[in-house]
Design a protein around this motif. Structure first.
Motif, PDB file in Angstrom:
ATOM      1  N   THR A 122       0.795  -1.227   0.000  1.00  0.00           N
ATOM      2  CA  THR A 122       0.000   0.000   0.000  1.00  0.00           C
ATOM      3  C   THR A 122       0.826   1.274   0.000  1.00  0.00           C
ATOM      4  O   THR A 122       0.261   2.355  -0.048  1.00  0.00           O
ATOM      5  CB  THR A 122      -0.928   0.032   1.226  1.00  0.00           C
ATOM      6  N   GLY A 123       2.140   1.136   0.051  1.00  0.00           N
ATOM      7  CA  GLY A 123       2.974   2.330   0.086  1.00  0.00           C
ATOM      8  C   GLY A 123       3.051   3.024  -1.270  1.00  0.00           C
ATOM      9  O   GLY A 123       2.850   2.430  -2.323  1.00  0.00           O
ATOM     10  N   GLN A 124       3.291   4.332  -1.234  1.00  0.00           N
ATOM     11  CA  GLN A 124       3.462   5.089  -2.469  1.00  0.00           C
ATOM     12  C   GLN A 124       4.953   5.377  -2.599  1.00  0.00           C
ATOM     13  O   GLN A 124       5.502   6.231  -1.916  1.00  0.00           O
ATOM     14  CB  GLN A 124       2.650   6.378  -2.409  1.00  0.00           C
ATOM     15  N   TRP A 125       5.574   4.674  -3.508  1.00  0.00           N
ATOM     16  CA  TRP A 125       7.015   4.753  -3.672  1.00  0.00           C
ATOM     17  C   TRP A 125       7.359   5.721  -4.785  1.00  0.00           C
ATOM     18  O   TRP A 125       6.654   5.831  -5.773  1.00  0.00           O
ATOM     19  CB  TRP A 125       7.578   3.356  -3.947  1.00  0.00           C
ATOM     20  N   ASN A 126       8.467   6.432  -4.625  1.00  0.00           N
ATOM     21  CA  ASN A 126       8.873   7.458  -5.585  1.00  0.00           C
ATOM     22  C   ASN A 126       9.118   6.885  -6.981  1.00  0.00           C
ATOM     23  O   ASN A 126       8.698   7.465  -7.969  1.00  0.00           O
ATOM     24  CB  ASN A 126      10.142   8.161  -5.098  1.00  0.00           C
ATOM     25  N   ARG A 127       9.795   5.806  -7.078  1.00  0.00           N
ATOM     26  CA  ARG A 127      10.138   5.249  -8.383  1.00  0.00           C
ATOM     27  C   ARG A 127       9.135   4.195  -8.842  1.00  0.00           C
ATOM     28  O   ARG A 127       9.343   3.550  -9.854  1.00  0.00           O
ATOM     29  CB  ARG A 127      11.528   4.637  -8.330  1.00  0.00           C
ATOM     30  N   GLY A 128       8.085   3.966  -8.097  1.00  0.00           N
ATOM     31  CA  GLY A 128       7.075   2.989  -8.472  1.00  0.00           C
ATOM     32  C   GLY A 128       7.425   1.559  -8.092  1.00  0.00           C
ATOM     33  O   GLY A 128       6.652   0.653  -8.331  1.00  0.00           O
ATOM     34  N   LYS A 129       8.593   1.382  -7.520  1.00  0.00           N
ATOM     35  CA  LYS A 129       9.005   0.042  -7.141  1.00  0.00           C
ATOM     36  C   LYS A 129       9.226   0.001  -5.627  1.00  0.00           C
ATOM     37  O   LYS A 129       9.963   0.812  -5.078  1.00  0.00           O
ATOM     38  CB  LYS A 129      10.293  -0.330  -7.874  1.00  0.00           C
ATOM     39  N   ALA A 130       8.593  -0.970  -4.987  1.00  0.00           N
ATOM     40  CA  ALA A 130       8.694  -1.090  -3.535  1.00  0.00           C
ATOM     41  C   ALA A 130      10.066  -1.634  -3.144  1.00  0.00           C
ATOM     42  O   ALA A 130      10.636  -2.461  -3.854  1.00  0.00           O
ATOM     43  CB  ALA A 130       7.616  -2.017  -3.014  1.00  0.00           C
ATOM     44  N   PRO A 131      10.616  -1.167  -2.027  1.00  0.00           N
ATOM     45  CA  PRO A 131      11.908  -1.704  -1.587  1.00  0.00           C
ATOM     46  C   PRO A 131      11.746  -3.136  -1.075  1.00  0.00           C
ATOM     47  O   PRO A 131      10.666  -3.552  -0.661  1.00  0.00           O
ATOM     48  CB  PRO A 131      12.311  -0.768  -0.445  1.00  0.00           C
ATOM     49  N   LYS A 132      12.826  -3.879  -1.096  1.00  0.00           N
ATOM     50  CA  LYS A 132      12.798  -5.251  -0.586  1.00  0.00           C
ATOM     51  C   LYS A 132      12.914  -5.199   0.928  1.00  0.00           C
ATOM     52  O   LYS A 132      13.886  -4.689   1.478  1.00  0.00           O
ATOM     53  CB  LYS A 132      13.948  -6.052  -1.179  1.00  0.00           C
ATOM     54  N   ILE A 133      11.903  -5.713   1.596  1.00  0.00           N
ATOM     55  CA  ILE A 133      11.881  -5.757   3.048  1.00  0.00           C
ATOM     56  C   ILE A 133      12.128  -7.205   3.453  1.00  0.00           C
ATOM     57  O   ILE A 133      11.343  -8.082   3.100  1.00  0.00           O
ATOM     58  CB  ILE A 133      10.534  -5.255   3.598  1.00  0.00           C
ATOM     59  N   PRO A 134      13.207  -7.483   4.182  1.00  0.00           N
ATOM     60  CA  PRO A 134      13.495  -8.880   4.539  1.00  0.00           C
ATOM     61  C   PRO A 134      12.490  -9.427   5.549  1.00  0.00           C
ATOM     62  O   PRO A 134      11.936  -8.695   6.364  1.00  0.00           O
ATOM     63  CB  PRO A 134      14.896  -8.811   5.145  1.00  0.00           C
ATOM     64  N   ALA A 135      12.243 -10.718   5.463  1.00  0.00           N
ATOM     65  CA  ALA A 135      11.342 -11.376   6.399  1.00  0.00           C
ATOM     66  C   ALA A 135      12.031 -11.532   7.757  1.00  0.00           C
ATOM     67  O   ALA A 135      13.256 -11.463   7.864  1.00  0.00           O
ATOM     68  CB  ALA A 135      10.949 -12.748   5.864  1.00  0.00           C
ATOM     69  N   PHE A 136      11.245 -11.730   8.768  1.00  0.00           N
ATOM     70  CA  PHE A 136      11.771 -11.929  10.111  1.00  0.00           C
ATOM     71  C   PHE A 136      12.549 -13.242  10.137  1.00  0.00           C
ATOM     72  O   PHE A 136      12.054 -14.260   9.670  1.00  0.00           O
ATOM     73  CB  PHE A 136      10.626 -11.971  11.122  1.00  0.00           C
ATOM     74  N   PRO A 137      13.759 -13.253  10.674  1.00  0.00           N
ATOM     75  CA  PRO A 137      14.533 -14.497  10.672  1.00  0.00           C
ATOM     76  C   PRO A 137      13.916 -15.543  11.607  1.00  0.00           C
ATOM     77  O   PRO A 137      13.631 -15.270  12.769  1.00  0.00           O
ATOM     78  CB  PRO A 137      15.915 -14.072  11.166  1.00  0.00           C
ATOM     79  N   ARG A 138      13.704 -16.721  11.054  1.00  0.00           N
ATOM     80  CA  ARG A 138      13.116 -17.828  11.807  1.00  0.00           C
ATOM     81  C   ARG A 138      14.060 -19.014  11.768  1.00  0.00           C
ATOM     82  O   ARG A 138      14.858 -19.144  10.855  1.00  0.00           O
ATOM     83  CB  ARG A 138      11.787 -18.244  11.177  1.00  0.00           C
ATOM     84  N   PRO A 139      13.954 -19.919  12.726  1.00  0.00           N
ATOM     85  CA  PRO A 139      14.772 -21.125  12.662  1.00  0.00           C
ATOM     86  C   PRO A 139      14.300 -22.001  11.500  1.00  0.00           C
ATOM     87  O   PRO A 139      13.110 -22.120  11.245  1.00  0.00           O
ATOM     88  CB  PRO A 139      14.544 -21.811  14.001  1.00  0.00           C
ATOM     89  N   GLN A 140      15.250 -22.581  10.792  1.00  0.00           N
ATOM     90  CA  GLN A 140      14.930 -23.417   9.647  1.00  0.00           C
ATOM     91  C   GLN A 140      14.921 -24.882  10.049  1.00  0.00           C
ATOM     92  O   GLN A 140      15.806 -25.337  10.766  1.00  0.00           O
ATOM     93  CB  GLN A 140      15.958 -23.211   8.527  1.00  0.00           C
ATOM     94  N   THR A 141      13.929 -25.595   9.587  1.00  0.00           N
ATOM     95  CA  THR A 141      13.889 -27.029   9.860  1.00  0.00           C
ATOM     96  C   THR A 141      14.794 -27.739   8.873  1.00  0.00           C
ATOM     97  O   THR A 141      14.895 -27.350   7.716  1.00  0.00           O
ATOM     98  CB  THR A 141      12.469 -27.588   9.736  1.00  0.00           C
ATOM     99  N   LYS A 142      15.451 -28.755   9.365  1.00  0.00           N
ATOM    100  CA  LYS A 142      16.335 -29.532   8.513  1.00  0.00           C
ATOM    101  C   LYS A 142      15.519 -30.646   7.875  1.00  0.00           C
ATOM    102  O   LYS A 142      14.785 -31.356   8.568  1.00  0.00           O
ATOM    103  CB  LYS A 142      17.481 -30.123   9.329  1.00  0.00           C
TER     104      LYS A 142
END
Length: 86
Positions: A44-64
């Motif tokens: 929903t953000g209005q970005w200057n260049r029309g492209k949203a920045p990459k927001i990293p996901a919250f780090p979670r433990p990875q299952t093996k």
């Protein structure tokens, strides 16, 4: 294993490893809420260049992934050989 807190080491080891230690329902819910707010901001953000920045996901433990070895059945002859060596 009844009545153990979901953040205990025993529950963490049963869930997949030591990296799950401290990850109870509240922490998983907070991580999901963090990701939901970030994706809503990104959508929903209005970005200057029309492209949203990459927001990293919250780090979670990875299952093996569990590796299942293709194991053939043991024959009676192999069992007999095993006990004859002793």
């Amino acid at each position: 294993m009844q009545r153990l807190p979901d953040t205990s080491l025993t529950v963490a080891l049963a869930s997949g490893g030591r990296e799950f230690f401290g990850w109870g329902q509240d922490r998983h819910l907070a991580a999901d809420l963090f990701d939901a707010i970030n994706s809503n901001t990104k959508a929903t953000g209005q970005w200057n260049r029309g492209k949203a920045p990459k927001i990293p996901a919250f780090p979670r433990p990875q299952t093996k992934p569990k590796v299942k070895a293709a194991k053939r059945p043991t024959t009676v002859a192999e069992i007999y050989k095993h006990f004859q060596r002793r």
